[in-house]
Design an enzyme around this catalytic site. Structure first.
Site, mmCIF file in Angstrom:
data_model
loop_
_atom_site.group_PDB
_atom_site.id
_atom_site.type_symbol
_atom_site.label_atom_id
_atom_site.label_comp_id
_atom_site.label_asym_id
_atom_site.label_seq_id
_atom_site.Cartn_x
_atom_site.Cartn_y
_atom_site.Cartn_z
ATOM 1 N N ASP A 62 0.852 -1.194 0.000
ATOM 2 C CA ASP A 62 0.000 0.000 0.000
ATOM 3 C C ASP A 62 0.884 1.239 0.000
ATOM 4 O O ASP A 62 2.097 1.155 0.211
ATOM 5 C CB ASP A 62 -0.985 0.000 1.171
ATOM 6 C CG ASP A 62 -0.326 0.095 2.520
ATOM 7 O OD1 ASP A 62 -1.008 0.493 3.470
ATOM 8 O OD2 ASP A 62 0.868 -0.236 2.649
ATOM 9 N N TYR A 64 2.823 4.888 0.729
ATOM 10 C CA TYR A 64 3.415 5.548 1.900
ATOM 11 C C TYR A 64 2.343 6.416 2.555
ATOM 12 O O TYR A 64 1.539 7.061 1.876
ATOM 13 C CB TYR A 64 4.596 6.415 1.482
ATOM 14 C CG TYR A 64 5.740 5.645 0.850
ATOM 15 C CD1 TYR A 64 6.456 4.695 1.570
ATOM 16 C CD2 TYR A 64 6.120 5.882 -0.475
ATOM 17 C CE1 TYR A 64 7.512 3.996 0.999
ATOM 18 C CE2 TYR A 64 7.180 5.186 -1.057
ATOM 19 C CZ TYR A 64 7.866 4.251 -0.321
ATOM 20 O OH TYR A 64 8.903 3.564 -0.890
ATOM 21 N N PHE A 75 6.942 1.899 -4.180
ATOM 22 C CA PHE A 75 8.333 2.100 -3.764
ATOM 23 C C PHE A 75 8.879 3.482 -4.130
ATOM 24 O O PHE A 75 9.973 3.849 -3.702
ATOM 25 C CB PHE A 75 9.266 1.013 -4.333
ATOM 26 C CG PHE A 75 9.033 -0.347 -3.763
ATOM 27 C CD1 PHE A 75 9.557 -0.705 -2.535
ATOM 28 C CD2 PHE A 75 8.269 -1.283 -4.453
ATOM 29 C CE1 PHE A 75 9.332 -1.966 -1.992
ATOM 30 C CE2 PHE A 75 8.024 -2.546 -3.918
ATOM 31 C CZ PHE A 75 8.557 -2.885 -2.698
ATOM 32 N N HIS A 184 11.305 -9.421 0.941
ATOM 33 C CA HIS A 184 11.024 -7.989 0.796
ATOM 34 C C HIS A 184 12.316 -7.197 1.013
ATOM 35 O O HIS A 184 13.149 -7.579 1.840
ATOM 36 C CB HIS A 184 9.969 -7.554 1.814
ATOM 37 C CG HIS A 184 9.349 -6.236 1.505
ATOM 38 N ND1 HIS A 184 9.965 -5.037 1.800
ATOM 39 C CD2 HIS A 184 8.180 -5.928 0.894
ATOM 40 C CE1 HIS A 184 9.186 -4.045 1.407
ATOM 41 N NE2 HIS A 184 8.096 -4.554 0.851
#
Length: 219
Positions: A62, A64, A75, A184
Protein backbone atom coordinates in the site's frame (compact mmCIF):
# COMPACT_ATOMS: atom_id res chain seq x y z
CA UNK A 1 -5.65 6.81 -16.74
CA UNK A 2 -4.22 5.84 -20.11
CA UNK A 3 -6.93 4.79 -22.65
CA UNK A 4 -5.66 1.20 -22.97
CA UNK A 5 -6.14 0.65 -19.25
CA UNK A 6 -9.58 2.28 -19.34
CA UNK A 7 -10.60 -0.15 -22.05
CA UNK A 8 -9.44 -3.37 -20.35
CA UNK A 9 -10.73 -2.28 -16.92
CA UNK A 10 -14.14 -1.07 -18.05
CA UNK A 11 -15.94 -4.08 -16.56
CA UNK A 12 -14.16 -3.63 -13.22
CA UNK A 13 -15.21 0.02 -13.03
CA UNK A 14 -18.84 -1.06 -13.40
CA UNK A 15 -18.79 -3.60 -10.56
CA UNK A 16 -20.46 -2.94 -7.21
CA UNK A 17 -17.26 -3.21 -5.18
CA UNK A 18 -15.60 -0.45 -7.22
CA UNK A 19 -18.57 1.86 -6.77
CA UNK A 20 -18.49 1.15 -3.03
CA UNK A 21 -14.79 1.92 -2.63
CA UNK A 22 -15.18 5.14 -4.63
CA UNK A 23 -18.03 6.23 -2.36
CA UNK A 24 -15.96 5.31 0.72
CA UNK A 25 -13.00 7.44 -0.33
CA UNK A 26 -15.18 10.41 -1.28
CA UNK A 27 -16.91 10.19 2.09
CA UNK A 28 -13.58 10.18 3.92
CA UNK A 29 -12.45 13.26 2.02
CA UNK A 30 -15.78 14.98 2.77
CA UNK A 31 -15.25 14.16 6.46
CA UNK A 32 -11.91 15.97 6.42
CA UNK A 33 -9.65 12.92 6.24
CA UNK A 34 -6.37 13.23 4.31
CA UNK A 35 -5.91 10.47 1.74
CA UNK A 36 -2.64 9.53 0.03
CA UNK A 37 -1.64 9.70 -2.69
CA UNK A 38 -3.43 12.93 -3.67
CA UNK A 39 -6.36 12.36 -6.02
CA UNK A 40 -4.55 13.05 -9.31
CA UNK A 41 -1.87 10.46 -8.41
CA UNK A 42 -4.09 7.52 -7.35
CA UNK A 43 -3.89 6.01 -10.84
CA UNK A 44 -0.42 7.38 -11.66
CA UNK A 45 0.97 3.90 -12.40
CA UNK A 46 -1.70 3.46 -15.07
CA UNK A 47 -0.92 6.86 -16.54
CA UNK A 48 2.86 6.41 -16.70
CA UNK A 49 2.83 2.81 -18.02
CA UNK A 50 0.31 2.27 -20.84
CA UNK A 51 -1.29 -1.16 -20.86
CA UNK A 52 0.29 -2.21 -24.14
CA UNK A 53 3.78 -1.28 -22.90
CA UNK A 54 3.85 -3.36 -19.70
CA UNK A 55 7.06 -5.44 -19.62
CA UNK A 56 7.75 -5.76 -15.88
CA UNK A 57 5.38 -5.70 -12.89
CA UNK A 58 6.68 -4.82 -9.44
CA UNK A 59 4.06 -5.29 -6.75
CA UNK A 60 3.93 -3.26 -3.56
CA UNK A 61 1.38 -3.46 -0.77
CA UNK A 62 0.00 0.00 0.00
CA UNK A 63 1.12 3.63 -0.42
CA UNK A 64 3.41 5.55 1.90
CA UNK A 65 1.27 7.14 4.60
CA UNK A 66 3.43 10.12 5.58
CA UNK A 67 2.89 13.59 4.08
CA UNK A 68 4.47 14.28 0.70
CA UNK A 69 5.68 10.73 -0.01
CA UNK A 70 3.09 8.71 -1.96
CA UNK A 71 2.96 9.40 -5.69
CA UNK A 72 1.00 6.43 -7.04
CA UNK A 73 4.02 4.31 -8.00
CA UNK A 74 5.00 1.56 -5.56
CA UNK A 75 8.33 2.10 -3.76
CA UNK A 76 8.68 5.52 -5.44
CA UNK A 77 8.76 8.98 -3.84
CA UNK A 78 9.01 12.49 -5.22
CA UNK A 79 12.53 13.75 -5.95
CA UNK A 80 12.67 16.10 -2.98
CA UNK A 81 11.73 13.32 -0.52
CA UNK A 82 14.35 11.24 1.28
CA UNK A 83 14.81 7.79 -0.29
CA UNK A 84 12.92 5.24 1.85
CA UNK A 85 14.90 2.35 3.39
CA UNK A 86 13.34 -0.35 1.20
CA UNK A 87 14.13 1.56 -1.97
CA UNK A 88 17.70 2.11 -0.76
CA UNK A 89 18.05 -1.66 -0.56
CA UNK A 90 16.58 -2.05 -4.06
CA UNK A 91 19.13 0.45 -5.37
CA UNK A 92 21.96 -1.36 -3.59
CA UNK A 93 20.95 -4.65 -5.22
CA UNK A 94 20.82 -3.04 -8.66
CA UNK A 95 24.33 -1.67 -8.14
CA UNK A 96 25.61 -5.11 -7.10
CA UNK A 97 23.74 -6.91 -9.84
CA UNK A 98 24.48 -4.63 -12.79
CA UNK A 99 27.57 -2.71 -11.64
CA UNK A 100 25.89 0.66 -12.15
CA UNK A 101 25.48 3.76 -10.01
CA UNK A 102 21.97 4.67 -8.89
CA UNK A 103 20.80 8.29 -8.46
CA UNK A 104 20.38 10.22 -5.25
CA UNK A 105 16.58 10.47 -5.46
CA UNK A 106 13.70 8.02 -5.29
CA UNK A 107 11.45 9.03 -8.19
CA UNK A 108 10.93 5.90 -10.31
CA UNK A 109 8.88 7.55 -13.06
CA UNK A 110 11.55 6.68 -15.63
CA UNK A 111 11.13 2.99 -14.84
CA UNK A 112 7.38 3.36 -15.35
CA UNK A 113 7.79 5.04 -18.73
CA UNK A 114 10.06 2.19 -19.84
CA UNK A 115 7.34 -0.38 -19.12
CA UNK A 116 7.81 -1.17 -15.43
CA UNK A 117 4.31 -1.22 -13.95
CA UNK A 118 4.73 -0.12 -10.33
CA UNK A 119 1.51 -1.39 -8.79
CA UNK A 120 0.45 -1.17 -5.17
CA UNK A 121 -2.13 -3.83 -4.28
CA UNK A 122 -3.94 -1.14 -2.29
CA UNK A 123 -4.06 2.21 -4.06
CA UNK A 124 -4.92 4.58 -1.20
CA UNK A 125 -4.24 5.05 2.50
CA UNK A 126 -5.33 7.47 5.22
CA UNK A 127 -2.63 9.85 6.49
CA UNK A 128 -0.45 8.27 9.19
CA UNK A 129 -2.55 5.07 9.21
CA UNK A 130 -0.72 2.29 7.34
CA UNK A 131 -2.93 -0.35 5.70
CA UNK A 132 -6.03 1.66 6.65
CA UNK A 133 -7.67 0.94 3.28
CA UNK A 134 -6.76 -2.74 3.04
CA UNK A 135 -10.37 -3.93 3.22
CA UNK A 136 -12.32 -1.42 1.09
CA UNK A 137 -12.06 -3.24 -2.24
CA UNK A 138 -8.74 -2.28 -3.78
CA UNK A 139 -7.36 -5.81 -3.60
CA UNK A 140 -10.21 -7.16 -5.72
CA UNK A 141 -9.40 -4.47 -8.28
CA UNK A 142 -5.66 -5.07 -8.38
CA UNK A 143 -6.04 -8.87 -8.36
CA UNK A 144 -8.11 -8.44 -11.52
CA UNK A 145 -5.38 -6.27 -13.00
CA UNK A 146 -2.74 -8.96 -12.41
CA UNK A 147 -5.01 -11.56 -14.02
CA UNK A 148 -5.67 -9.30 -17.03
CA UNK A 149 -1.96 -8.69 -17.58
CA UNK A 150 -1.30 -12.42 -17.29
CA UNK A 151 -4.06 -13.30 -19.75
CA UNK A 152 -3.59 -10.56 -22.34
CA UNK A 153 0.21 -10.21 -22.42
CA UNK A 154 3.09 -12.52 -23.19
CA UNK A 155 6.53 -12.61 -21.57
CA UNK A 156 6.05 -10.15 -18.72
CA UNK A 157 8.41 -10.29 -15.72
CA UNK A 158 6.61 -10.28 -12.35
CA UNK A 159 8.81 -9.34 -9.38
CA UNK A 160 7.21 -10.54 -6.15
CA UNK A 161 9.03 -9.30 -3.06
CA UNK A 162 7.92 -10.53 0.35
CA UNK A 163 5.22 -13.00 1.38
CA UNK A 164 2.32 -10.70 0.55
CA UNK A 165 3.47 -10.20 -3.05
CA UNK A 166 4.34 -13.89 -3.40
CA UNK A 167 0.74 -14.77 -2.53
CA UNK A 168 -0.29 -13.23 -5.86
CA UNK A 169 1.67 -15.83 -7.83
CA UNK A 170 -1.50 -17.91 -8.18
CA UNK A 171 -2.96 -15.16 -10.39
CA UNK A 172 -0.16 -15.47 -12.96
CA UNK A 173 0.18 -18.00 -15.77
CA UNK A 174 3.80 -19.06 -15.34
CA UNK A 175 3.82 -20.79 -18.72
CA UNK A 176 3.49 -17.35 -20.35
CA UNK A 177 5.51 -15.16 -17.98
CA UNK A 178 8.56 -15.08 -15.71
CA UNK A 179 7.87 -14.91 -11.97
CA UNK A 180 10.79 -13.83 -9.78
CA UNK A 181 10.41 -14.18 -6.01
CA UNK A 182 12.54 -12.72 -3.22
CA UNK A 183 12.35 -11.50 0.34
CA UNK A 184 11.02 -7.99 0.80
CA UNK A 185 13.73 -5.31 0.47
CA UNK A 186 12.75 -3.85 3.84
CA UNK A 187 15.60 -3.66 6.39
CA UNK A 188 13.36 -5.78 8.63
CA UNK A 189 14.12 -8.73 6.32
CA UNK A 190 17.77 -8.59 7.47
CA UNK A 191 19.37 -8.34 4.01
CA UNK A 192 17.52 -11.41 2.70
CA UNK A 193 16.74 -9.44 -0.49
CA UNK A 194 20.46 -9.12 -1.25
CA UNK A 195 21.71 -11.25 -4.10
CA UNK A 196 18.34 -11.91 -5.76
CA UNK A 197 19.68 -10.48 -9.05
CA UNK A 198 16.16 -9.82 -10.29
CA UNK A 199 17.23 -6.91 -12.46
CA UNK A 200 19.73 -8.78 -14.62
CA UNK A 201 17.40 -11.79 -14.74
CA UNK A 202 14.56 -9.59 -15.96
CA UNK A 203 16.67 -8.06 -18.70
CA UNK A 204 17.98 -11.45 -19.82
CA UNK A 205 14.40 -12.71 -20.12
CA UNK A 206 13.15 -9.61 -21.94
CA UNK A 207 16.02 -9.70 -24.40
CA UNK A 208 15.50 -13.42 -25.05
CA UNK A 209 11.88 -12.62 -25.91
CA UNK A 210 12.76 -9.75 -28.26
CA UNK A 211 11.84 -6.93 -25.89
CA UNK A 212 14.12 -3.99 -25.04
CA UNK A 213 15.73 -4.38 -21.60
CA UNK A 214 15.04 -1.93 -18.79
CA UNK A 215 17.74 0.67 -18.15
CA UNK A 216 17.42 0.46 -14.37
CA UNK A 217 19.90 3.24 -13.63
CA UNK A 218 18.08 5.67 -15.93
CA UNK A 219 16.10 7.69 -13.41
Amino acid sequence: MEPGWKNVLLEEFQKDYFSSLTVYIKRQVADGKTIYPPGPFIFNAFHQTPFEKVKVVILGQDPYHNPGEAMGLCFSVLREVKIPPSLKNVYAEIERDLDVKMPAHGDLTSWATQGVFLLNAILTVEKNKPASHHDIGWQAFTDSIIRIISEQHQHVVFMLWGNYAKSKKLLIDQTRHLVLEAAHPSPLARNAFNGCRHFSKANTYLTANHKPPIIWEKI
